[in-house]
Each structure stands twice: as C-alpha cells, then as structure tokens.
Design an enzyme around this catalytic site. Sequence first.
Site, PDB file in Angstrom:
ATOM      1  N   HIS A 199      28.159   5.368 -32.080  1.00  0.00           N
ATOM      2  CA  HIS A 199      27.224   4.275 -31.771  1.00  0.00           C
ATOM      3  C   HIS A 199      26.216   4.742 -30.739  1.00  0.00           C
ATOM      4  O   HIS A 199      26.456   5.681 -29.972  1.00  0.00           O
ATOM      5  CB  HIS A 199      27.969   3.033 -31.267  1.00  0.00           C
ATOM      6  N   CYS A 200      25.050   4.085 -30.751  1.00  0.00           N
ATOM      7  CA  CYS A 200      24.042   4.297 -29.719  1.00  0.00           C
ATOM      8  C   CYS A 200      23.934   3.005 -28.916  1.00  0.00           C
ATOM      9  O   CYS A 200      24.881   2.237 -28.859  1.00  0.00           O
ATOM     10  CB  CYS A 200      22.708   4.704 -30.338  1.00  0.00           C
ATOM     11  N   ALA A 201      22.791   2.745 -28.297  1.00  0.00           N
ATOM     12  CA  ALA A 201      22.666   1.575 -27.429  1.00  0.00           C
ATOM     13  C   ALA A 201      22.756   0.262 -28.187  1.00  0.00           C
ATOM     14  O   ALA A 201      23.250  -0.740 -27.661  1.00  0.00           O
ATOM     15  CB  ALA A 201      21.340   1.637 -26.660  1.00  0.00           C
ATOM     16  N   THR A 202      22.318   0.244 -29.446  1.00  0.00           N
ATOM     17  CA  THR A 202      22.267  -1.015 -30.185  1.00  0.00           C
ATOM     18  C   THR A 202      22.947  -0.970 -31.545  1.00  0.00           C
ATOM     19  O   THR A 202      23.254  -2.004 -32.109  1.00  0.00           O
ATOM     20  CB  THR A 202      20.795  -1.443 -30.413  1.00  0.00           C
ATOM     21  N   ARG A 203      23.179   0.242 -32.086  1.00  0.00           N
ATOM     22  CA  ARG A 203      23.602   0.351 -33.487  1.00  0.00           C
ATOM     23  C   ARG A 203      24.921   1.093 -33.654  1.00  0.00           C
ATOM     24  O   ARG A 203      25.187   2.068 -32.962  1.00  0.00           O
ATOM     25  CB  ARG A 203      22.514   1.081 -34.298  1.00  0.00           C
TER      26      ARG A 203
END
Length: 467
Positions: free
Chosen positions: A26-30
């Site tokens: 995952h990244c910051a939003t996804r």
Amino acid sequence: MADNSQIAKQVIEAAGGQENISSVAHCATRLRIMLHDKEKADISAIEEIDKVKGAFYNSGQLQVIFGTGTVNRIYEEVTKQEVQGASKAEVKEETKKQGNAFQRWIRTFGDVFVPIIPALVATGLFMGLRGLVTQPEILALFGLTPESIPENFILFTQVLTDTAFIFLPALVAWSTFKVFGGSPILGIVIGLMLVSPALPNAWDIAGGSAEPLTFFGFIPVIGYQGSVLPAFITGIVGAKLEKGLRKKVPEALDLILTPFLVLLIMITLALFVIGPVFHIVENGIFAGTRAVLELPLGLSGLIIGGLHQVIVITGVHHIFNLLEIQLLERVGENAFNPLITAAIAAQGGAALAVGMKSKAKKMKALALPSALSAFLGITEPAIFGVNLRYMRPFIMGLIGGAAGGFFASLTNIAASGMAITVLPGFLLYIGEMSSFVLYLVTNLIAIGVAFALTWAFGYTDKMLEDK
C-alpha cells in the site's frame, strides 16, 4: 457498514481470490495488489465495497483507493487472510517493466525524490515562518522593528532554511544509490564531495564573487550546492559501478577496495564529466521552466492549472518535483505551487458538487470524503472514485483548475516551499499577507468554478443509474 475484516475478505474475493493474488502492498491512499491474472478481477464489484473510493488497473497493479489512514487498516486485515504482503520496494521491482520507457524513467525519478520531499516541505515551512515573524507589521505588535532582530536569530533561521538546499546533492545521491541498489552511505559521501568547501561555491559563482576552477585548460570545476541532475546521474552510475565491482572484487578485498574505487572513480567522473555536462542540462531545464511560467496574459496558469490533473493520471507528474526544487533553490520561491493547487482544489470542488447534488447515499458517502481528501492535497479518491468515472465532473474540474491557475498566474503569487497544496498549502504563504489572500482567492475561484459547472452541467443521478 462492514468492518475492516469483512472489507478485506470482499476485496480478496473480488480480486479473484487468494490464489490470484501474487502480493499486496500500500501507499498513502491505495491498496496495491499484484495479480496473476487481471481478467479474474471484478473491478466493478470492488467499487461497490464499503469504504472503497475507486479502483483501477494501472502499472501492472490493481489499485484500490481507500484514502489515508483507512488503507493501513485494510492492508493489515488483508495480510491476515493468508495473502502475502510485500514491501513497497518489492512491488516497485515487480512493476519496473510496466509502461513505456518514459513512464518507467519518471517512476524511477519519483522513487528517488519522494523520500527527500519531507525535508524540503519542512524547509519551506521554516521559510514561511521566518517571513511571518520578520514582517514589520508583526514585529510592531511587540514594539519591535526589523532592525531589532538579533543577528544570532537570523543565523538560526538560516540554518533551518538553507541546510537542505546546500546539501541537496548529498540527499539526492543517497536516495539514488538506495533506489538503484548501491550502498546509500557511499551516495552520501559522494554527494558531500560535490559540495565540499574546497570547491568554489555555486552561489558565489552565480553572484560573481568567485570563479570556477579550470582543469586541463577547458573543464570548469565548481561546487554543486542546490543542484539535482549532477547528483542524480552520479548516483545512477555510481550504484551500477558498485554492483559491478562487487561481482569482480575478491570477497577478502571487497570491504576495502570496492568503496575506495567507487569514491575515486565517481568523484572524478562527477567533477570532470557528469557535473559540467548535466549542469548545462539543468540550466536549460530551468530556463524552459521560467519561460513557461513567464508566459504573458496568464497563459501559464491556464495551461498548468488546466492540465496538471491529466498529467497526474498518466503517472508522470513527479517531473514537477525537479522543477519546483530548481525554482526554490535558484529563485527562493515556487510559482508552480499555486497553479498546481488550483488544479487539485478544482477536482475537490467538482467532487463536492457531485456529493451535495446526488441523492444516492452511496455516492454521497464516496464523493464528500473524496472532496475533503482533495482539499488536503490528495486527489486520487476524487479523480478515480468520482470525477473520472463520470468524466464530465473531471472536465469541469479541469476548467476550474485553469480558472484558478489563470488568476494565480496574473497575480504572480509564489510559495515558500513545495509538496503541500490547498488547505495545508496555506502554511507556505503565511510569510506575506498579500500572497496569503491571493492564494485564498485562487482556491476559491478554482473550487467555485468547478463546483458551479459540475452542479449545472456535470452530474445528475441519472448518470449514476446509467453507470
């Protein structure tokens, strides 16, 4: 509403089941899911899951938008379902071959600069705070004048605001070595060599108070304070050189010989070949950037404000990092920031109009938080979850971004830093009240135009039914 564990199970099932998932990160939003067979994934079903703000397949990954905070909790639940987790580095390695050569290059460029951005954000905030506390109007509230400020205080603020840019080549070389598989500590040392006090200072040369050293009668050698490209290219070549040497140098000599050769060869190349060549290239990029920003009649704002979010969709927007860093280092202010802010705020305004106009609970629950996320500077939920799905809201957002950018360009406002926009971005304008007000008006125009156009022409619940 389903709890996070149920949502994780639903996402896995809609992605084709555990057996179809290679890894997840995952990244910051996804949530980023690597699939064995993308045809087995049902993106429409994923978009109907609670808390999901959009889903799409891009760069070899199924990307499910949850938003900041939520994505961390969903990721934890997914990894509990006997799905293999993966680090961001591992997922990046799997996606390196996705997209065309330009997209891959820009993605790598982003991998290098994203870890550096927090330091530059903090530096920009320090610049804004210094501008605020040194304003004559602010000082007058305490019975002081600019002449009352102690020299030691000015020196202290210079340490806060100048250090990151003085040693920027060390940060860039460190991150580049890390991304390309070299030893980050060697990257730091090479970057520090590029700004060694033994070399003529780049800013003194620019100011005319120093001259470059000349080797072999024609090679100019200077310090590279604030430069990006020379350190970036040096980092790429250095990391590849180190990896090659480690395969050839006997293990017994590796600890001593490999770093010795890497430092010797790379600083020689950096000072005599890479530095002079790519300093010219960097100057050319900067000249082109200034030419675009100085287009008459607000054209730069219309172009950048109107097209920035289209560039975000392509995934090559990280190139703006280089341009913003150059502006801050050479001019001391960032005229890109308000134009980009207008583009981001407008997509939030369009999503807000959809959320307020729609009578569907699911759409409201999706659009309103997505608008808030955009107003905090993250547009993926608004773009992929709402605006782009129905296209017209996205187009109205582009028009709003162009309108806000047009105003910002006409008024010549600029930020003291980079990487934060819309509401958090106000911190970059607190050093000057007129800029603060103009930044506020820029956001209001972008949001207002996008909201009004989307409300009038961009969305009806019939579009939701058709979808």
